[in-house]
Design an enzyme around this catalytic site. Structure first.
Site, PDB file in Angstrom:
ATOM      1  N   HIS A   1     -21.352   3.145  27.134  1.00 40.68           N
ATOM      2  CA  HIS A   1     -21.161   1.812  26.392  1.00 40.68           C
ATOM      3  C   HIS A   1     -20.473   0.732  27.432  1.00 40.68           C
ATOM      4  O   HIS A   1     -19.285   0.586  27.334  1.00 40.68           O
ATOM      5  CB  HIS A   1     -20.313   2.247  25.263  1.00 40.68           C
ATOM      6  CG  HIS A   1     -20.890   2.941  24.387  1.00 40.68           C
ATOM      7  ND1 HIS A   1     -21.891   2.592  23.157  1.00 40.68           N
ATOM      8  CD2 HIS A   1     -20.953   4.324  24.066  1.00 40.68           C
ATOM      9  CE1 HIS A   1     -22.314   3.508  22.730  1.00 40.68           C
ATOM     10  NE2 HIS A   1     -22.087   4.673  22.975  1.00 40.68           N
TER      11      HIS A   1
ATOM     12  N   ASP B   1       0.860  -0.982   0.059  1.00 41.77           N
ATOM     13  CA  ASP B   1      -0.007  -0.077   0.057  1.00 41.77           C
ATOM     14  C   ASP B   1       0.771   1.228   0.097  1.00 41.77           C
ATOM     15  O   ASP B   1       1.730   1.295   0.736  1.00 41.77           O
ATOM     16  CB  ASP B   1      -0.778   0.005   1.328  1.00 41.77           C
ATOM     17  CG  ASP B   1      -1.769  -1.030   1.464  1.00 41.77           C
ATOM     18  OD1 ASP B   1      -2.076  -1.565   0.354  1.00 41.77           O
ATOM     19  OD2 ASP B   1      -2.287  -1.306   2.401  1.00 41.77           O
TER      20      ASP B   1
ATOM     21  N   THR C   1       1.873 -21.447  -2.111  1.00 42.26           N
ATOM     22  CA  THR C   1       2.884 -20.424  -1.416  1.00 42.26           C
ATOM     23  C   THR C   1       3.411 -19.128  -2.068  1.00 42.26           C
ATOM     24  O   THR C   1       3.864 -18.424  -1.589  1.00 42.26           O
ATOM     25  CB  THR C   1       4.044 -21.411  -0.837  1.00 42.26           C
ATOM     26  OG1 THR C   1       4.815 -21.772  -2.115  1.00 42.26           O
ATOM     27  CG2 THR C   1       3.752 -22.640  -0.175  1.00 42.26           C
TER      28      THR C   1
ATOM     29  N   GLU D   1     -20.439  -2.121  26.818  1.00 38.76           N
ATOM     30  CA  GLU D   1     -19.805  -3.349  26.011  1.00 38.76           C
ATOM     31  C   GLU D   1     -18.359  -2.961  25.741  1.00 38.76           C
ATOM     32  O   GLU D   1     -17.761  -4.186  25.523  1.00 38.76           O
ATOM     33  CB  GLU D   1     -20.730  -3.573  24.692  1.00 38.76           C
ATOM     34  CG  GLU D   1     -20.386  -2.052  23.683  1.00 38.76           C
ATOM     35  CD  GLU D   1     -21.108  -1.000  23.982  1.00 38.76           C
ATOM     36  OE1 GLU D   1     -21.872  -0.909  25.005  1.00 38.76           O
ATOM     37  OE2 GLU D   1     -21.529  -0.304  23.036  1.00 38.76           O
TER      38      GLU D   1
ATOM     39  N   CYS E   1     -26.803   4.037  25.264  1.00 39.65           N
ATOM     40  CA  CYS E   1     -26.767   5.335  24.767  1.00 39.65           C
ATOM     41  C   CYS E   1     -27.861   5.679  23.759  1.00 39.65           C
ATOM     42  O   CYS E   1     -28.852   6.023  24.531  1.00 39.65           O
ATOM     43  CB  CYS E   1     -25.256   5.111  23.957  1.00 39.65           C
ATOM     44  SG  CYS E   1     -24.668   7.005  24.103  1.00 39.65           S
TER      45      CYS E   1
HETATM   46  N1  GLN Z   1     -26.514  10.045  19.078  1.00 42.82           N
HETATM   47  C1  GLN Z   1     -26.445   9.979  20.495  1.00 42.82           C
HETATM   48  C2  GLN Z   1     -25.863  11.148  20.925  1.00 42.82           C
HETATM   49  O1  GLN Z   1     -24.914  11.669  20.634  1.00 42.82           O
HETATM   50  C3  GLN Z   1     -26.291   8.719  20.984  1.00 42.82           C
HETATM   51  C4  GLN Z   1     -24.770   8.406  20.986  1.00 42.82           C
HETATM   52  C5  GLN Z   1     -24.543   6.968  20.944  1.00 42.82           C
HETATM   53  O2  GLN Z   1     -25.225   6.069  21.110  1.00 42.82           O
HETATM   54  N2  GLN Z   1     -23.319   6.658  21.031  1.00 42.82           N
HETATM   55  O3  GLN Z   1     -25.893  11.579  22.345  1.00 42.82           O
END
Ligand code: GLN
Length: 544
Positions: free
Chosen positions: A516, A146, A187, A518, A382
């Protein structure tokens, strides 16, 4: 002494370079070494914050508020080492720093050039904040050949000299395709890609060969001979049944031993990989399964919800069940209510994830309503929490016009722009109409959980810290109306100004979070909210 492992890729993209880096780091960690993984991204965006999740996948947010490449999520999930701003750099960031310096006159009349100015900046980045580490693994994004990645290749070539032979090792990931017509693994692409690399002055020490079929000894020997690598350092890498089996597979093929050997370090006894064995056992032998519907916008590209997908899997690991995720496009829910019910009735739980923009929002609100009325476990993250509040305002608090200013002017801004908040860098103030890049409330912030709340029980703690990435917030002025409608504000920022968590005490499992969770879940340490949510889905599956 801190040693560096530079990881490059060849032939094609998507071979799992990030997963290989994460797995190698996990193996070194299991051997007792302190590790950190970094990602060099050759593109010109300063960070991936403004890139579309459709194109680039999720933006992974660190505790210190950096918007980074999703590979940093893998790194953190595999090593448990929290990623930092200093672990991800792009060409855009390097160039913008250099150009700002040039404008200030810092180069004192010199001609500013790729070599040495850009390469020096890359080298500085690689070597910054490495105190106390045994190994720093640096993954170079993209594929050898690249144009964009050339300065990075040149920088790591130079680093080998700067660091000395025992201070750096090059690992190259390539593809050994199976050609069905010939019935053979080939290869040649690997040979070509190593030739491209050596033309840049980089001789790989370890070659990791992704292949669909087992690599015969004869082909391994051939690769070693043509690519000038020891045979033991040619590591075959077949597809794994689960990504969490990848560290075990690489260990079985000798990757960690080959890397240590390249540094001249005796590998010693095998590391204890018990925690990986346990995870693979739980994934491979589940005691049940649940189906969770995720009602979102970016359902066309799974990488857009990478951490969410992993966190749900971790919730399954915690409960020893298989989690089937159904990605449901929120726009499909906007037609009619009967359709919403038909699509959601098979689900044992419903999750509305984070997102941006109005598209699909009425569908998300309809999904929240279904979960609330039918008492199906619901998790809003969120934007998902914001939609839960708008649904609650409209349907349980009598505020028919409830909306968010994110979607345009509204007379009932149940969700509105956050204009002020406290952060480690002091009080942050935003105005409507400002720049969009890098202006969100980003990174880890503390929250206080209400004494008798559901979430307090789930976390087993009163004080938590979670990562944020948002520009809007639930409007505190609607608190009383929403609480009268049964939606309780159970987590707040410590100063009491920003709503962080809402929940419905009259529902089996209904939680919305502004952050978040997660992003912090790990296979060996599933996030409590995901463990609890999947447990609620298991209970629901026994009811229906
Ligand atoms: N769009 C919404 C905000 O800015 C939620 C953002 C999100 O879900 N990460 O508050």
């Amino acid at each position: 002494m801190t040693r560096f492992i530079f990881i490059t890729g060849g032939v094609v993209s998507s071979l799992g370079k990030g997963l290989m880096a994460a797995s190698l780091a996990a193996l070194l960690q299991a051997r007792g070494y302190r590790v950190r993984i970094r990602k060099f991204d050759p593109y010109l965006n300063v960070d991936p914050g403004t890139m579309s999740p459709y194109q680039h996948g999720e933006v992974y947010v660190t505790d210190d508020g950096a918007e980074t490449d999703l590979d940093l999520g893998h790194y953190e999930r595999f090593t448990g080492v929290p990623s930092r701003q200093s672990d991800n750099v792009t060409s855009g960031r390097i160039y913008s720093t250099i150009i700002a310096k040039e404008r200030r006159g810092d180069y004192l009349g010199a001609t500013v050039q790729v070599i040495p100015h850009v390469t020096d900046a890359i080298k500085q980045f690689a070597r910054a904040e490495t105190d106390g580490l045994d190994f720093v693994l640096c993954e170079i994004g993209g594929t050898v050949g690249d144009i964009e990645s050339l300065p990075f290749m040149e920088a790591i070539r130079q680093l080998r000299n700067d660091l000395g032979r025992n201070g750096s090792v090059f690992v190259h990931l390539t593809l050994v395709p199976y050609i069905a017509a010939a019935g053979e693994l080939k290869t040649k692409p690997t040979q070509h890609s190593v030739r491209d690399l050596t033309a840049l002055g980089i001789q790989p020490d370890v070659l990791v060969c992704r292949c669909e079929r087992p690599l015969p000894e004869s082909e391994r020997a051939k690769i070693a001979l043509f690519c000038n690598v020891r045979k033991e350092a040619v590591i075959p890498a077949l597809d794994a049944r689960t990504i969490y089996g990848v560290p075990l597979q690489y260990h079985a093929e000798g990757l960690d031993a080959a890397v240590l050997d390249a540094f001249g370090i005796a590998a010693g006894p095998s590391p204890n990989l018990g925690r990986w064995d346990d995870i693979v056992d739980r994934i491979g032998n589940p005691e049940g399964e649940v189906t969770i519907g995720v009602v979102g916008k970016y359902t066309g590209l799974l990488d857009a919800y990478k951490s969410l997908h992993e966190a749900l899997t971790h919730g399954g690991i915690a409960n020893r069940v298989k989690v089937n995720i159904r990605w449901l496009d929120a726009e499909l829910f906007e037609a009619d209510a009967a359709d919403v019910a038909a699509r959601l009735e098979p689900m044992h739980a419903i999750l509305v994830p984070g997102g941006f923009g109005e598209r699909g929002s009425e569908g998300k609100i309809a999904a929240v309503r279904f979960a609330r009325e039918r008492k199906v476990p619901f998790f809003g993250i969120c934007l998902g929490m914001q939609m839960a509040c708008i649904e609650g305002a409209r349907n349980t608090a009598g505020i028919d016009q409830a909306s968010t200013t994110e979607f345009g002017p509204t007379t009932e801004p149940v969700v509105g722009l956050i204009t002020e908040w406290e952060s480690a860098r002091g009080r942050q103030i935003r105005e409507a109409g400002g720049d969009l890049g890098g202006t969100m409330r980003l990174g880890a912030f503390p929250a206080k959980l209400a004494g008798n709340s559901h979430v307090r029980g789930i976390y087993g703690a009163e004080d938590i810290s979670e990562r944020h990435r948002h520009r809007y917030e639930v409007n505190i002025h609607y608190r009383e109306a929403l609480e009268d409608g049964g939606l309780v504000f159970s987590g707040m920022s410590p100063d009491g100004s920003l709503p962080e968590i809402v929940e419905r005490p009259d529902h089996p499992w209904f939680v919305g979070v502004q952050f978040h969770p997660e992003l912090k879940s790990k296979p060996f340490d599933p996030h409590p909210l995901f463990a609890s949510f999947v447990a609620a889905a298991v209970r629901q599956s026994r009811l229906v």
